[in-house]
Design an enzyme around this catalytic site. Sequence first.
Site, PDB file in Angstrom:
ATOM      1  N   PHE A   1      37.281  31.755  36.576  1.00  0.00           N
ATOM      2  CA  PHE A   1      36.595  33.035  36.406  1.00  0.00           C
ATOM      3  C   PHE A   1      36.365  33.692  37.767  1.00  0.00           C
ATOM      4  O   PHE A   1      35.703  33.134  38.622  1.00  0.00           O
ATOM      5  CB  PHE A   1      35.266  32.855  35.664  1.00  0.00           C
ATOM      6  CG  PHE A   1      34.724  34.153  35.170  1.00  0.00           C
ATOM      7  CD1 PHE A   1      35.191  34.711  33.985  1.00  0.00           C
ATOM      8  CD2 PHE A   1      33.772  34.850  35.909  1.00  0.00           C
ATOM      9  CE1 PHE A   1      34.709  35.938  33.541  1.00  0.00           C
ATOM     10  CE2 PHE A   1      33.289  36.076  35.468  1.00  0.00           C
ATOM     11  CZ  PHE A   1      33.759  36.614  34.278  1.00  0.00           C
TER      12      PHE A   1
ATOM     13  N   ASP B   1      44.031  38.532  30.623  1.00  0.00           N
ATOM     14  CA  ASP B   1      43.576  37.182  30.325  1.00  0.00           C
ATOM     15  C   ASP B   1      44.276  36.738  29.028  1.00  0.00           C
ATOM     16  O   ASP B   1      45.432  36.334  29.069  1.00  0.00           O
ATOM     17  CB  ASP B   1      42.045  37.256  30.213  1.00  0.00           C
ATOM     18  CG  ASP B   1      41.368  35.922  30.087  1.00  0.00           C
ATOM     19  OD1 ASP B   1      41.844  34.951  30.676  1.00  0.00           O
ATOM     20  OD2 ASP B   1      40.323  35.843  29.403  1.00  0.00           O
TER      21      ASP B   1
HETATM   22  P1  IMP Z   1      41.782  39.918  27.519  1.00  0.00           P
HETATM   23  O1  IMP Z   1      41.689  40.835  26.340  1.00  0.00           O
HETATM   24  O2  IMP Z   1      41.418  38.496  27.148  1.00  0.00           O
HETATM   25  O3  IMP Z   1      43.092  39.987  28.255  1.00  0.00           O
HETATM   26  O4  IMP Z   1      40.561  40.307  28.428  1.00  0.00           O
HETATM   27  C1  IMP Z   1      40.661  41.015  29.577  1.00  0.00           C
HETATM   28  C2  IMP Z   1      39.264  41.392  30.049  1.00  0.00           C
HETATM   29  O5  IMP Z   1      38.403  40.242  30.132  1.00  0.00           O
HETATM   30  C3  IMP Z   1      39.353  41.913  31.458  1.00  0.00           C
HETATM   31  O6  IMP Z   1      39.617  43.304  31.474  1.00  0.00           O
HETATM   32  C4  IMP Z   1      37.997  41.533  32.018  1.00  0.00           C
HETATM   33  O7  IMP Z   1      37.039  42.512  31.691  1.00  0.00           O
HETATM   34  C5  IMP Z   1      37.634  40.258  31.311  1.00  0.00           C
HETATM   35  N1  IMP Z   1      37.977  39.074  32.138  1.00  0.00           N
HETATM   36  C6  IMP Z   1      38.907  38.151  31.872  1.00  0.00           C
HETATM   37  N2  IMP Z   1      38.946  37.198  32.840  1.00  0.00           N
HETATM   38  C7  IMP Z   1      38.009  37.564  33.747  1.00  0.00           C
HETATM   39  C8  IMP Z   1      37.591  36.994  35.012  1.00  0.00           C
HETATM   40  O8  IMP Z   1      38.060  35.948  35.492  1.00  0.00           O
HETATM   41  N3  IMP Z   1      36.596  37.660  35.667  1.00  0.00           N
HETATM   42  C9  IMP Z   1      36.029  38.803  35.190  1.00  0.00           C
HETATM   43  N4  IMP Z   1      36.405  39.368  34.027  1.00  0.00           N
HETATM   44  C10 IMP Z   1      37.382  38.749  33.310  1.00  0.00           C
END
Ligand code: IMP
Length: 174
Positions: free
Chosen positions: A151, A101
């Site tokens: 999401f 993300d």
């Molecule tokens: P980042 O550090 O922002 O890249 O976060 C990644 C983490 O956020 C993932 O491993 C998920 O646990 C959570 N996450 C981000 N987007 C989603 C989504 O659309 N659905 C469910 N979990 C998400």
Amino acid sequence: MADNIRVLLSEEEVNHKINEIAAQINRDYEGKDLHLICILKGGVFFACELAKRLTVPVSLDFMSVSSYGDDSKSSGVVRIIKDLDEPLEGRNVLIVEDIIDSGRTLAYLIEVLKQRHPAGIRLCTLLDKPERRVKKQVKVDYTCFSIPDEFVVGYGLDYAQKYRNLPYIGVIEL
Ligand code: IMP
Ligand code: MG
């Protein structure tokens, strides 16, 4: 009350794409051993499906990390809840994630794991939300699907710990 979930990627589409990515990894790592690091909990469904399709020698380890704050918004400060069981020295590491993300979790994790002197580290993700990337330095080597900024749940991904077990990827309709 049960939430209404719209299918974004069907089980068939996901499995078909995992076949393709696995074939690519088999080609890229031909003649080498591969050490998969599954990021719990979200990465576990994808990691299992991927691992079953790999023909190069595979070992598996698991790591659980948590970013402070709620699960829908990553703070960038990452805490290791469960560390790896085995050392990484000299190994060909492939990190297996459910979704990238902002990239904050992976940016941190890659720095931590590099200090353990693997032969190399690559990153494989089921889903990527490129529009949301904050950490531009996070380079994804294998992506199954790039998706819009919605999401999603299923195939390991949760909403408040629910829906990880859905065999497809869906969007919760409000
Ligand atoms: P980042 O550090 O922002 O890249 O976060 C990644 C983490 O956020 C993932 O491993 C998920 O646990 C959570 N996450 C981000 N987007 C989603 C989504 O659309 N659905 C469910 N979990 C998400
Ligand atoms: Mg995750």
